[in-house]
Design an enzyme around this catalytic site. Structure first.
Site, mmCIF file in Angstrom:
data_model
loop_
_atom_site.group_PDB
_atom_site.id
_atom_site.type_symbol
_atom_site.label_atom_id
_atom_site.label_comp_id
_atom_site.label_asym_id
_atom_site.label_seq_id
_atom_site.Cartn_x
_atom_site.Cartn_y
_atom_site.Cartn_z
ATOM 1 N N LYS A 108 0.744 -1.315 -0.018
ATOM 2 C CA LYS A 108 -0.292 -0.157 -0.769
ATOM 3 C C LYS A 108 0.921 1.546 0.177
ATOM 4 O O LYS A 108 0.639 1.614 -0.493
ATOM 5 C CB LYS A 108 -1.047 -0.041 1.259
ATOM 6 C CG LYS A 108 -1.694 -1.123 1.528
ATOM 7 C CD LYS A 108 -2.331 -1.612 0.317
ATOM 8 C CE LYS A 108 -3.899 -2.811 0.626
ATOM 9 N NZ LYS A 108 -3.026 -3.932 1.422
ATOM 10 N N ARG A 112 -10.507 -7.362 -12.645
ATOM 11 C CA ARG A 112 -11.063 -7.399 -11.626
ATOM 12 C C ARG A 112 -11.815 -6.783 -11.398
ATOM 13 O O ARG A 112 -12.456 -5.876 -10.996
ATOM 14 C CB ARG A 112 -10.301 -7.602 -10.782
ATOM 15 C CG ARG A 112 -8.782 -9.217 -11.007
ATOM 16 C CD ARG A 112 -7.756 -9.469 -10.151
ATOM 17 N NE ARG A 112 -7.090 -7.792 -9.861
ATOM 18 C CZ ARG A 112 -6.155 -7.410 -9.030
ATOM 19 N NH1 ARG A 112 -5.973 -8.374 -8.259
ATOM 20 N NH2 ARG A 112 -5.608 -5.995 -8.807
ATOM 21 N N ASP A 147 -1.881 -2.723 -9.032
ATOM 22 C CA ASP A 147 -3.102 -2.362 -9.464
ATOM 23 C C ASP A 147 -3.342 -1.052 -9.552
ATOM 24 O O ASP A 147 -3.419 0.276 -9.340
ATOM 25 C CB ASP A 147 -3.451 -2.795 -7.455
ATOM 26 C CG ASP A 147 -3.300 -4.052 -7.639
ATOM 27 O OD1 ASP A 147 -3.001 -5.021 -9.046
ATOM 28 O OD2 ASP A 147 -3.460 -4.282 -6.271
ATOM 29 N N ARG A 165 -15.282 -4.634 -4.081
ATOM 30 C CA ARG A 165 -13.769 -4.839 -4.039
ATOM 31 C C ARG A 165 -13.974 -5.405 -6.216
ATOM 32 O O ARG A 165 -14.546 -6.591 -5.847
ATOM 33 C CB ARG A 165 -14.024 -6.018 -3.128
ATOM 34 C CG ARG A 165 -13.733 -5.090 -1.899
ATOM 35 C CD ARG A 165 -13.892 -5.924 -0.572
ATOM 36 N NE ARG A 165 -15.035 -7.315 -0.886
ATOM 37 C CZ ARG A 165 -14.694 -7.983 0.446
ATOM 38 N NH1 ARG A 165 -13.334 -8.213 1.278
ATOM 39 N NH2 ARG A 165 -15.554 -8.776 0.251
ATOM 40 N N ASN A 218 2.065 -4.408 -5.348
ATOM 41 C CA ASN A 218 2.167 -6.068 -5.142
ATOM 42 C C ASN A 218 3.239 -6.594 -5.638
ATOM 43 O O ASN A 218 4.239 -6.735 -6.727
ATOM 44 C CB ASN A 218 1.126 -6.796 -5.453
ATOM 45 C CG ASN A 218 -0.092 -6.110 -5.025
ATOM 46 O OD1 ASN A 218 -0.454 -6.780 -4.164
ATOM 47 N ND2 ASN A 218 -0.961 -5.508 -5.619
ATOM 48 N N GLU A 229 -2.596 0.619 -5.965
ATOM 49 C CA GLU A 229 -1.367 -0.360 -5.094
ATOM 50 C C GLU A 229 -0.448 -1.225 -5.970
ATOM 51 O O GLU A 229 -0.563 -1.293 -7.505
ATOM 52 C CB GLU A 229 -1.869 -1.904 -3.919
ATOM 53 C CG GLU A 229 -2.914 -1.602 -3.187
ATOM 54 C CD GLU A 229 -3.215 -3.103 -2.558
ATOM 55 O OE1 GLU A 229 -2.593 -4.421 -2.631
ATOM 56 O OE2 GLU A 229 -4.867 -2.712 -1.935
ATOM 57 N N ARG A 268 -4.513 -5.254 -12.905
ATOM 58 C CA ARG A 268 -3.708 -6.146 -12.554
ATOM 59 C C ARG A 268 -2.795 -6.284 -13.957
ATOM 60 O O ARG A 268 -3.120 -6.642 -14.476
ATOM 61 C CB ARG A 268 -3.797 -7.323 -12.084
ATOM 62 C CG ARG A 268 -1.816 -8.328 -11.890
ATOM 63 C CD ARG A 268 -1.528 -7.553 -10.792
ATOM 64 N NE ARG A 268 -2.017 -7.649 -9.418
ATOM 65 C CZ ARG A 268 -2.326 -8.705 -8.658
ATOM 66 N NH1 ARG A 268 -2.240 -8.968 -8.268
ATOM 67 N NH2 ARG A 268 -2.684 -7.415 -7.188
#
Length: 314
Positions: free
Chosen positions: A124, A224, A272, A232, A282, A280, A209
């Site tokens: 984050k 997504r 993201d 979400r 990752n 984000e 992503r």
């Protein structure tokens, strides 16, 4: 090459979705020798990094997809590449593992991703190093500051700094009735910092992503898409995965972030992106290889091994 994978128990992977298996299959097709180790099997003895390692064979067969040999103690430096694919939570055990892997790195092993950067680049907080790519974002444990932020932006997402798979994410509005209890829970009564971000309406079109290999984007991302009124898009939270070509803006974002990833030894990373904003970055064990490969006929793990076979990133 000799390739060691640090991962969660292989017998429990979701074979249809697991990105680590895609990497192992690619390595096997290329003739690389594989070893398998669990996080708890790594150790340091007299200043050297070791693991209780099992020889591993993998098969692209759902009936029998792996075979493990007898576990024995081995120096991690005997391996050319160590894939650190242990899933979060990013707890102290994870941190201790990075210290062991860092010792292996000093002894000559190439760790993917770099252990120091796994510690430094909270998924984050790392994104906040690129404020020009983010919506308004606040990180604090102070509930008064978060309340001010909510009043300013009216519609806000709040989330823990150590969550994964969409866990602990809440959408709060300025007129909402549960702001106090939500913030008390997430901040542990003001002791734990969390992240607040202005809500991005484009989430309805998908949380994208973007996979990065050695600082370069794969040409396709996985959007997504939230389902059934969810806020979400995470696949673990029931999101629908739809692979798409990168947009011009996606490529612009990747071009800005990519050089920093290379600088930090972050060879395989997932960005993201919602709309035109990074939410984000990752770095621990990014996924979505299988879904993109299935929909566009790519072989992202082979792209990764093309880089690994060329030698250590400078």
């Amino acid at each position: 090459m000799r390739v060691l994978v640090v991962m969660d128990p292989i017998e429990h992977v979701n074979l249809k979705k697991d990105s680590t298996m895609a990497m192992l299959w690619a390595a096997s097709r290329r003739g690389h020798e594989l070893g398998y180790v669990l996080q708890q099997d790594l150790y340091i003895n007299q200043g050297k990094a070791f693991g209780l390692v099992s020889p591993l064979q993998v098969f692209e067969n759902s009936e029998k997809y792996y075979e493990l040999g007898e576990k024995k103690s081995q120096s991690l430096a005997e391996y050319d590449v160590v894939l650190m694919r242990k899933d979060p939570p990013f707890d102290m055990n994870f941190v201790y593992t990075t210290y062991i892997l860092e010792q292996a790195e000093r002894e000559g092993a190439w760790i993917i991703n770099k252990p120091q950067s796994l510690r430094d680049c909270n998924e984050k907080l790392f994104a906040t190093q690129f404020p020009e790519l983010q919506v308004p974002t606040l990180v604090t444990s102070q509930q008064s500051l978060i309340r001010e932020f909510i009043q300013t932006h009216q519609d806000v997402i709040v989330k823990p700094l150590d969550g994964m798979g969409g866990s602990g994410i809440f959408r709060l509005s300025a007129q909402g009735a549960n702001i106090g209890s939500t913030l008390e829970m997430l901040t542990e009564l003001g002791k734990q910092p969390i992240m607040a971000q202005r809500y991005i309406p484009e989430i309805t079109a998908g949380d994208k992503r973007i996979l990065m290999v050695n600082g370069e984007p794969i040409p396709y991302c996985l959007a997504r898409i939230p389902q059934n009124g969810e806020v979400r898009g995470n696949l673990a939270a029931g999101g629908l995965g739809e692979a798409r070509p990168l947009t011009a803006k996606d490529k612009e974002i990747a071009a800005k972030v990519g050089p920093i990833l290379r600088e930090k030894g972050l060879v395989f990373v997932g960005l993201d992106v919602i709309g035109e904003y990074v939410t984000e970055i990752n770095v621990t064990s990014p996924t979505c290889i299988r879904e993109i490969d299935a929909q566009f006929g790519t072989s992202i793990a082979d792209t990764l091994f093309d880089v690994l076979e060329q030698g250590r990133v400078s």
